[in-house]
Design an enzyme around this catalytic site. Structure first.
Site, short mmCIF file in Angstrom:
data_model
loop_
_atom_site.label_atom_id
_atom_site.label_comp_id
_atom_site.label_asym_id
_atom_site.label_seq_id
_atom_site.Cartn_x
_atom_site.Cartn_y
_atom_site.Cartn_z
N GLY A 116 -5.00 -0.46 -3.98
CA GLY A 116 -4.36 0.83 -3.86
C GLY A 116 -3.29 0.98 -4.93
N ASP A 133 -7.78 -11.20 -7.14
CA ASP A 133 -6.60 -11.85 -6.57
C ASP A 133 -5.90 -12.49 -7.75
OD1 ASP A 133 -4.87 -12.51 -4.45
OD2 ASP A 133 -5.63 -14.56 -4.45
#
Length: 200
Positions: free
Chosen positions: A9, A70
């Site tokens: 996001g 990640d």
């Protein structure tokens, strides 16, 4: 396949992602663009595992090709902390100014190579047919003695690049895309996706 969802996001990250993946010829949507509010628990023990957990979870929800990353900072003198806990280091709600100062304080008295560190990024692509691709990129540097620069976010203001004699947060977006851990992992992923699309 009519789109790619990138499981974040973070609009700053999406800007970087879209710049690199634009020539794949598919729209690249953020979770927000795709109307997804899921919060996936990343309980892996490596960057690669966490990226794969997130990509697979969103792919199963949407049936789309999903990319997830990640990433984090490894400081060698701190046994590679904060590592996979970079975002959660000292608590989710702790400001990066406080996190950054804590790392600087813990390296007091260390100079040059004793302050070696790297940004790491693993990216996973989860396909609806169950295939998963994973790439990894790193950016080597050192922890600086203070925060510098207005660009970037997170740990960028304390990450010094001796080769370029500047901090990560002093790089333009174009420069950062060329040098950054995420930029490297994304370009590798773009190559793998091109190969994958051509094989279908």
């Amino acid at each position: 396949m009519d789109k790619i969802i990138f499981a974040t996001g973070n609009e700053g990250k999406m800007k970087e992602v879209r710049m690199i993946l634009e020539d794949l010829g598919l729209p690249v949507l953020s979770l927000k663009d795709a109307g997804i509010t899921a919060d996936v628990e990343e309980n892996g023990t490596t960057f690669e595992e966490n990226a794969q957990i997130k990509a697979k979870a969103i792919m199963e929800m949407t049936g789309a090709l999903v990319l997830a990353d990640d990433s984090g900072l490894e400081v060698d003198a701190l046994d590679k902390e904060p590592g996979i806990y970079s975002a959660r280091y000292m608590g989710h709600d702790t400001s990066y100014h406080i996190k950054n100062q804590n790392i600087i304080d813990r390296l007091e008295g260390k100079v040059g190579e004793e302050r070696s560190a790297r940004f790491v990024c693993a990216i996973a692509a989860a396909f609806p047919d169950g295939r998963v691709l994973i790439t990894r990129g790193t950016m080597e540097g050192q922890i600086g003695y203070e925060e510098k620069g207005e660009n970037g976010f997170g740990y960028d203001p304390i990450f010094y690049l001796p080769e370029y004699q500047c901090y990560s947060a002093e790089l333009s977006l174009e420069e950062k895309n060329k040098l950054s851990h995420r930029g490297k992992a994304l370009r590798l992923m773009k190559e793998r996706l091109h190969e994958s699309f051509n094989c279908q």
